[in-house]
Write a protein that holds these residues in place. Structure first.
Motif, PDB file in Angstrom:
ATOM      1  N   GLU A   1       0.818  -1.215   0.000  1.00 36.38           N
ATOM      2  CA  GLU A   1       0.000   0.000   0.000  1.00 36.38           C
ATOM      3  C   GLU A   1       0.851   1.263   0.000  1.00 36.38           C
ATOM      4  O   GLU A   1       0.524   2.243  -0.672  1.00 36.38           O
ATOM      5  N   TYR A   2       1.957   1.233   0.754  1.00 31.77           N
ATOM      6  CA  TYR A   2       2.824   2.399   0.866  1.00 31.77           C
ATOM      7  C   TYR A   2       4.258   2.035   0.487  1.00 31.77           C
ATOM      8  O   TYR A   2       4.664   0.868   0.552  1.00 31.77           O
TER       9      TYR A   2
ATOM     10  N   ILE B   1       4.623  13.642  10.885  1.00 28.28           N
ATOM     11  CA  ILE B   1       4.968  13.167  12.222  1.00 28.28           C
ATOM     12  C   ILE B   1       6.009  14.113  12.795  1.00 28.28           C
ATOM     13  O   ILE B   1       7.059  14.343  12.172  1.00 28.28           O
ATOM     14  N   LYS B   2       5.743  14.668  13.945  1.00 29.11           N
ATOM     15  CA  LYS B   2       6.631  15.674  14.538  1.00 29.11           C
ATOM     16  C   LYS B   2       7.775  15.002  15.295  1.00 29.11           C
ATOM     17  O   LYS B   2       7.962  15.210  16.495  1.00 29.11           O
ATOM     18  N   GLU B   3       8.495  14.160  14.594  1.00 31.18           N
ATOM     19  CA  GLU B   3       9.634  13.446  15.169  1.00 31.18           C
ATOM     20  C   GLU B   3      10.742  13.364  14.120  1.00 31.18           C
ATOM     21  O   GLU B   3      10.462  13.244  12.919  1.00 31.18           O
ATOM     22  N   GLY B   4      11.980  13.405  14.567  1.00 29.24           N
ATOM     23  CA  GLY B   4      13.119  13.236  13.669  1.00 29.24           C
ATOM     24  C   GLY B   4      13.361  11.758  13.415  1.00 29.24           C
ATOM     25  O   GLY B   4      14.117  11.110  14.154  1.00 29.24           O
ATOM     26  N   LEU B   5      12.754  11.222  12.371  1.00 31.49           N
ATOM     27  CA  LEU B   5      12.816   9.781  12.112  1.00 31.49           C
ATOM     28  C   LEU B   5      13.917   9.390  11.140  1.00 31.49           C
ATOM     29  O   LEU B   5      14.314   8.229  11.105  1.00 31.49           O
ATOM     30  N   LEU B   6      14.396  10.333  10.335  1.00 29.46           N
ATOM     31  CA  LEU B   6      15.456  10.043   9.367  1.00 29.46           C
ATOM     32  C   LEU B   6      16.750  10.705   9.800  1.00 29.46           C
ATOM     33  O   LEU B   6      16.782  11.908  10.077  1.00 29.46           O
TER      34      LEU B   6
ATOM     35  N   ASP C   1      11.948   3.266  15.707  1.00 29.85           N
ATOM     36  CA  ASP C   1      10.485   3.186  15.766  1.00 29.85           C
ATOM     37  C   ASP C   1       9.824   3.873  14.577  1.00 29.85           C
ATOM     38  O   ASP C   1       8.611   4.109  14.592  1.00 29.85           O
ATOM     39  N   ALA C   2      10.591   4.176  13.532  1.00 34.10           N
ATOM     40  CA  ALA C   2      10.048   4.930  12.400  1.00 34.10           C
ATOM     41  C   ALA C   2       8.904   4.192  11.711  1.00 34.10           C
ATOM     42  O   ALA C   2       7.832   4.757  11.463  1.00 34.10           O
ATOM     43  N   ILE C   3       9.098   2.919  11.394  1.00 29.26           N
ATOM     44  CA  ILE C   3       8.060   2.167  10.684  1.00 29.26           C
ATOM     45  C   ILE C   3       6.834   1.973  11.568  1.00 29.26           C
ATOM     46  O   ILE C   3       5.693   2.019  11.087  1.00 29.26           O
ATOM     47  N   GLU C   4       7.042   1.788  12.855  1.00 26.35           N
ATOM     48  CA  GLU C   4       5.904   1.659  13.776  1.00 26.35           C
ATOM     49  C   GLU C   4       5.033   2.916  13.725  1.00 26.35           C
ATOM     50  O   GLU C   4       3.795   2.833  13.633  1.00 26.35           O
ATOM     51  N   LEU C   5       5.661   4.087  13.758  1.00 26.16           N
ATOM     52  CA  LEU C   5       4.911   5.334  13.717  1.00 26.16           C
ATOM     53  C   LEU C   5       4.269   5.550  12.350  1.00 26.16           C
ATOM     54  O   LEU C   5       3.118   5.985  12.251  1.00 26.16           O
ATOM     55  N   LEU C   6       5.003   5.235  11.298  1.00 26.50           N
ATOM     56  CA  LEU C   6       4.476   5.412   9.944  1.00 26.50           C
ATOM     57  C   LEU C   6       3.329   4.446   9.651  1.00 26.50           C
ATOM     58  O   LEU C   6       2.458   4.735   8.821  1.00 26.50           O
ATOM     59  N   SER C   7       3.314   3.309  10.317  1.00 30.76           N
ATOM     60  CA  SER C   7       2.282   2.302  10.073  1.00 30.76           C
ATOM     61  C   SER C   7       0.892   2.772  10.482  1.00 30.76           C
ATOM     62  O   SER C   7      -0.111   2.168  10.092  1.00 30.76           O
ATOM     63  N   ASN C   8       0.819   3.830  11.254  1.00 31.77           N
ATOM     64  CA  ASN C   8      -0.477   4.367  11.666  1.00 31.77           C
ATOM     65  C   ASN C   8      -1.063   5.320  10.639  1.00 31.77           C
ATOM     66  O   ASN C   8      -2.130   5.895  10.861  1.00 31.77           O
ATOM     67  N   ALA C   9      -0.392   5.485   9.517  1.00 31.52           N
ATOM     68  CA  ALA C   9      -0.812   6.470   8.518  1.00 31.52           C
ATOM     69  C   ALA C   9      -2.110   6.065   7.837  1.00 31.52           C
ATOM     70  O   ALA C   9      -2.392   4.881   7.642  1.00 31.52           O
ATOM     71  N   SER C  10      -2.875   7.085   7.450  1.00 35.11           N
ATOM     72  CA  SER C  10      -4.073   6.848   6.650  1.00 35.11           C
ATOM     73  C   SER C  10      -4.187   7.845   5.506  1.00 35.11           C
ATOM     74  O   SER C  10      -5.157   7.818   4.755  1.00 35.11           O
ATOM     75  N   THR C  11      -3.198   8.736   5.362  1.00 34.08           N
ATOM     76  CA  THR C  11      -3.220   9.737   4.300  1.00 34.08           C
ATOM     77  C   THR C  11      -2.382   9.269   3.111  1.00 34.08           C
ATOM     78  O   THR C  11      -1.680   8.257   3.180  1.00 34.08           O
TER      79      THR C  11
END
Length: 222
Positions: A77-78, A187-192, A91-101
């Motif tokens: 899907e993404y 997401i207001k986090e520095g993931l990269l 934890d980047a993928i965990e946070l990104l997995s909540n996406a719906s946009t």
């Protein structure tokens, strides 16, 4: 749900760090696809990390054709593209997995030997952060943004500029998505962790170490 594409060109000496960051995710991506665009310096990786997929090209396609070919192969899907010289927070993928946009961006931590060139390239956009620099990318263009695969495939990776200096094909993708009504969240986090290093400059004969000559978007991607 998410495929992460690791794109490499002359980053074979750095790529293991990026791979490790994907394998150590709290929530693993559905698929990890590693692509060496004809630099022949990644042949050691499949034996070290046999559980991910590889495309080791026999010729260099260039970033546009390389990305376009890979995008056509994605069926999750993404999708998210990351340069093999960079890495994701655990934890980047965990946070990104909540996406719906349709598109999800997130903030960047600029690090590496030449991190301070970003101060010249994008003055006033970063702040000091644990010895590195924090770059706020809320709802802004992002070379490693996560986006809905089907949406991206309709647009594809194309060159936005024809001057040979700004090969920012991901900008075209971003612009066209917005024009076609893509929904965006951040997401207001520095993931990269975006590594700035001398190989960013040495692998292109027309680029020098002068910061004003650099192209941040291109370096982020490959």
């Amino acid at each position: 749900m998410i495929t992460v594409v690791i794109a490499s060109y002359k980053y074979g000496h750095l790529a293991a760090h990026c791979i490790e960051s994907l394998l150590s995710q709290t929530t693993p991506p559905a698929r990890i696809l590693f692509v060496d665009d004809g630099a022949f310096d990644c042949n050691h990786l499949p034996s070290l990390y046999p559980d991910i997929e590889y495309i080791l090209r026999q010729e260099n396609l260039g970033v546009v054709d390389n990305f376009q070919d890979i995008l056509s192969r994605i069926n999750t899907e993404y999708v998210l593209f990351i340069g093999a010289d960079n890495w994701l927070r655990s934890d980047a993928i965990e946070l990104l997995s909540n996406a719906s946009t349709d598109v999800v961006t997130y903030d960047i931590v600029v690090t590496g030997e030449l991190k301070e060139e970003i101060l010249v390239r994008v003055p006033g956009e970063t702040i000091p952060y644990q010895g590195d620099l924090y770059w706020n990318r809320q709802e802004q263009h992002h070379g490693s943004m996560m986006y809905r695969t089907a949406f991206g495939q309709r647009i594809g990776y194309k060159k936005r500029y024809e001057d040979g200096i700004h090969p920012q094909e991901d900008w075209n993708l971003w612009d066209k998505m917005l024009e076609q009504g893509a929904t965006v969240t951040s997401i207001k986090e520095g993931l990269l962790f975006y590594r700035r290093h001398r190989e960013n400059f040495l692998k292109y004969s027309h680029v020098t170490l002068r910061p004003q000559k650099l192209d941040i978007s291109y370096a982020l991607e490959e």
